[in-house]
Design a protein around this motif. Structure first.
Motif, mmCIF file in Angstrom:
data_model
loop_
_atom_site.group_PDB
_atom_site.id
_atom_site.type_symbol
_atom_site.label_atom_id
_atom_site.label_comp_id
_atom_site.label_asym_id
_atom_site.label_seq_id
_atom_site.Cartn_x
_atom_site.Cartn_y
_atom_site.Cartn_z
ATOM 1 N N ARG A 1 16.201 14.880 10.028
ATOM 2 C CA ARG A 1 16.141 13.462 10.363
ATOM 3 C C ARG A 1 14.760 13.086 10.878
ATOM 4 N N ARG A 2 14.164 13.955 11.673
ATOM 5 C CA ARG A 2 12.840 13.677 12.225
ATOM 6 C C ARG A 2 11.784 13.586 11.123
ATOM 7 N N SER A 3 11.762 14.559 10.232
ATOM 8 C CA SER A 3 10.752 14.537 9.161
ATOM 9 C C SER A 3 11.014 13.398 8.193
ATOM 10 N N HIS A 4 12.284 13.126 7.926
ATOM 11 C CA HIS A 4 12.605 12.064 6.967
ATOM 12 C C HIS A 4 12.272 10.690 7.536
ATOM 13 N N HIS A 5 12.492 10.500 8.829
ATOM 14 C CA HIS A 5 12.125 9.224 9.448
ATOM 15 C C HIS A 5 10.608 9.009 9.359
ATOM 16 N N ARG A 6 9.863 10.089 9.523
ATOM 17 C CA ARG A 6 8.403 9.991 9.396
ATOM 18 C C ARG A 6 8.024 9.548 7.985
ATOM 19 N N HIS A 7 8.689 10.129 6.992
ATOM 20 C CA HIS A 7 8.428 9.748 5.604
ATOM 21 C C HIS A 7 8.696 8.262 5.392
ATOM 22 N N HIS A 8 9.821 7.772 5.870
ATOM 23 C CA HIS A 8 10.149 6.360 5.677
ATOM 24 C C HIS A 8 9.207 5.442 6.443
ATOM 25 N N SER A 9 8.719 5.901 7.571
ATOM 26 C CA SER A 9 7.846 5.054 8.395
ATOM 27 C C SER A 9 6.450 4.915 7.813
ATOM 28 N N TYR A 10 6.052 5.861 6.935
ATOM 29 C CA TYR A 10 4.691 5.847 6.367
ATOM 30 C C TYR A 10 4.709 6.094 4.863
ATOM 31 N N HIS A 11 5.748 5.617 4.172
ATOM 32 C CA HIS A 11 5.856 5.908 2.748
ATOM 33 C C HIS A 11 4.580 5.528 1.990
ATOM 34 N N ASN A 12 4.096 6.497 1.201
ATOM 35 C CA ASN A 12 2.916 6.367 0.335
ATOM 36 C C ASN A 12 1.601 6.218 1.088
ATOM 37 N N HIS B 1 7.003 9.732 -7.646
ATOM 38 C CA HIS B 1 5.942 10.165 -8.560
ATOM 39 C C HIS B 1 6.157 9.532 -9.926
ATOM 40 N N PHE B 2 5.170 8.772 -10.341
ATOM 41 C CA PHE B 2 5.201 8.159 -11.664
ATOM 42 C C PHE B 2 3.777 7.719 -11.981
ATOM 43 N N ASP B 3 3.509 7.464 -13.242
ATOM 44 C CA ASP B 3 2.130 7.269 -13.689
ATOM 45 C C ASP B 3 1.452 6.039 -13.105
ATOM 46 N N GLU B 4 2.212 5.063 -12.637
ATOM 47 C CA GLU B 4 1.610 3.830 -12.132
ATOM 48 C C GLU B 4 1.579 3.765 -10.611
ATOM 49 N N MET B 5 1.886 4.861 -9.940
ATOM 50 C CA MET B 5 2.025 4.854 -8.484
ATOM 51 C C MET B 5 0.682 4.722 -7.771
ATOM 52 N N LEU B 6 0.692 3.971 -6.687
ATOM 53 C CA LEU B 6 -0.465 3.861 -5.804
ATOM 54 C C LEU B 6 -0.197 4.583 -4.491
ATOM 55 N N LEU B 7 -1.248 5.159 -3.935
ATOM 56 C CA LEU B 7 -1.242 5.652 -2.564
ATOM 57 C C LEU B 7 -2.230 4.816 -1.763
ATOM 58 N N PHE B 8 -2.127 4.900 -0.435
ATOM 59 C CA PHE B 8 -2.969 4.074 0.428
ATOM 60 C C PHE B 8 -3.596 4.920 1.524
ATOM 61 N N ALA C 1 -5.639 0.295 4.497
ATOM 62 C CA ALA C 1 -5.125 -0.394 3.310
ATOM 63 C C ALA C 1 -3.601 -0.355 3.256
ATOM 64 N N TRP C 2 -3.005 0.609 3.968
ATOM 65 C CA TRP C 2 -1.556 0.782 3.914
ATOM 66 C C TRP C 2 -0.830 -0.295 4.704
ATOM 67 N N SER C 3 0.309 -0.698 4.211
ATOM 68 C CA SER C 3 1.275 -1.475 5.004
ATOM 69 C C SER C 3 2.664 -1.017 4.604
ATOM 70 N N TYR C 4 3.644 -1.304 5.437
ATOM 71 C CA TYR C 4 5.004 -0.855 5.199
ATOM 72 C C TYR C 4 5.534 -1.401 3.870
ATOM 73 N N VAL C 5 5.330 -2.680 3.616
ATOM 74 C CA VAL C 5 5.849 -3.306 2.392
ATOM 75 C C VAL C 5 5.105 -2.791 1.166
ATOM 76 N N ARG C 6 3.775 -2.667 1.258
ATOM 77 C CA ARG C 6 3.029 -2.131 0.110
ATOM 78 C C ARG C 6 3.524 -0.741 -0.262
ATOM 79 N N GLY C 7 3.704 0.093 0.748
ATOM 80 C CA GLY C 7 4.160 1.446 0.475
ATOM 81 C C GLY C 7 5.543 1.481 -0.154
ATOM 82 N N ALA C 8 6.438 0.618 0.325
ATOM 83 C CA ALA C 8 7.807 0.599 -0.200
ATOM 84 C C ALA C 8 7.833 0.244 -1.677
ATOM 85 N N PHE C 9 6.980 -0.677 -2.087
ATOM 86 C CA PHE C 9 6.962 -1.085 -3.493
ATOM 87 C C PHE C 9 6.226 -0.097 -4.392
ATOM 88 N N GLU C 10 5.729 0.982 -3.835
ATOM 89 C CA GLU C 10 5.183 2.071 -4.654
ATOM 90 C C GLU C 10 6.175 3.228 -4.803
#
Length: 396
Positions: A158-169, A287-294, A298-307
């Motif tokens: 849960r701890r590692s997964h929450h970190r992933h969701h909090s900073y996706h991409n 992971h897909f050919d059109e994916m962006l990282l930040f 440049a990162w924001s929560y919404v930008r990351g979610a849509f990647e």
């Protein structure tokens, strides 16, 4: 080209996985970052705006519904494992050649692993507090689903997964995913453990989950608690983590006591398939050919979610594993709010809102019916590499 000598794209896109910290911290003699500038010119709706498009009922939690899905998955696990044990203890089966025994058990082990994976997804709701409106129920069912039935320590996951969701991409802060930029290829492959992983990459869907949990690569231990995942943990968090670890270890002994000589065939090999399902689904979500990282700034929560991307596997698989494949984007936007059984209704409402407000292009979806083959082909071709011009460090 932009005026800064970097890439200026209205919609830059790409593939693959996570740069080590040293790759992100390299600087030239003047103290400037060496990586190229990649600029994103793209507007996004706010999280509040997206929420306003969704019907209120998608945020309603139900312990009864969650328990019904839990019982379904537990029944599937029990049926498949019971069939395996029954065969293994049969005299007629024991008389068969070993190769034929393995061939007969394989479909049952694959199915048992799939129901283990389904159980993980229900327990995953517990980690997000969406299994039940009552937190003690989330804690209890999370421990039962993950630590007991799957030997997957609940609180550390849960701890590692929450970190992933909090900073996706986010290329540095998104734990659970590895992203290595192509410009760092030679340095990455000089590290022995990564070179080995790259060499055997086609087979790694069978290895990655237990390596992640029990070896602690790349984030830190989930059984023995060490590494960057725990660098800022409080004493209470460490105690809670080790409590889950203790339950998982006890469960390992418990499964052996219950299954005896059949434990490898009835539990360990299905568990390997559970890990394969988990890695395959999770990898294809991110992971897909059109994916962006930040990068930072440049990162924001919404930008990351849509990647992240929704995928349809088909043949009933998406429904059976609780629409975690084809309802994943909205899950990332509201991961502590929407239970799995409302993901599709929320996804449809989100798509309608995006289209109405001129943001339809942000949502990504792919049909992936050959996922079982594609995961190995994708890893062979791409591994965890991401093109440097798909890592955004400036937003207009």
């Amino acid at each position: 080209k932009s005026g800064h000598g970097g890439v200026h794209a209205r919609r830059p896109r790409s593939a693959m996985c996570r740069a080590p910290d040293w790759a992100e911290q390299e600087r030239d003699a003047a103290g400037k970052q060496k990586y190229r500038e990649v600029v994103l010119d793209q507007k996004y709706p706010s999280l509040g705006q997206i929420k306003s498009w969704l019907p209120k009922e998608v945020f309603e939690l139900s312990t009864a519904k969650s328990m019904a899905y839990w019982a379904r998955d537990a029944g599937g696990m029990a049926a498949m494992m019971g069939a395996i044990v029954g065969l293994c203890r049969s005299g007629a089966f024991a008389a068969l050649p070993f190769a034929l025994q393995c061939a007969l058990l394989l479909p049952l082990q694959f199915a048992a692993g799939f129901f283990m994976w389904c159980m993980f997804v229900v327990g995953h709701d517990c980690g997000h507090t969406t299994f039940s409106p009552h937190q003690p129920v989330n804690e209890l069912m999370g421990e039962l689903s993950h630590s007991v039935l799957l030997c997957t320590p609940f609180a550390p996951w849960r701890r590692s997964h929450h970190r992933h969701h909090s900073y996706h991409n986010h290329i540095k802060e998104d734990y659970s995913h590895m992203w290595y930029t192509e410009s760092q290829r030679s340095k990455v492959l000089r590290l022995p453990h990564l070179a080995l992983h790259y060499t055997i990459r086609v087979a790694t869907p069978f290895l990655n989950w237990w390596t992640y949990l029990y070896v602690g690569q790349p984030d830190g231990g989930h059984l023995f608690l060490y590494g960057r995942l725990w660098k800022d943990a409080t004493t209470a968090e460490m105690v809670r983590g080790y409590a889950s670890s203790a339950v998982a270890v006890a469960a390992m002994f418990g499964w052996y006591a219950l299954l005896g000589e059949a434990v490898v065939r009835a539990y360990c090999l299905p568990w390997m398939w559970y890990g394969w399902w988990l890695f395959t689904v999770t990898f294809f979500q991110h992971h897909f050919d059109e994916m962006l990282l930040f990068r930072e700034g440049a990162w924001s929560y919404v930008r990351g979610a849509f990647e992240t991307i929704d995928r349809t596997f088909g043949r009933g698989v998406d429904h059976l594993h609780h629409n975690i494949t084809d309802g994943h984007v909205v899950h990332h936007l509201f991961f502590t709010k929407i239970p799995h059984f409302h993901l599709m209704q929320a996804t449809r409402a989100m798509q309608e809102g995006l289209a109405k407000e001129g943001f339809a292009h942000l949502y990504k979806h792919q049909h992936t019916p050959a996922f079982a083959v594609d995961i190995h082909k994708f890893l062979h071709k791409n591994w965890f590499w991401v093109k440097d011009d798909k890592v955004v460090n400036k937003v207009l």
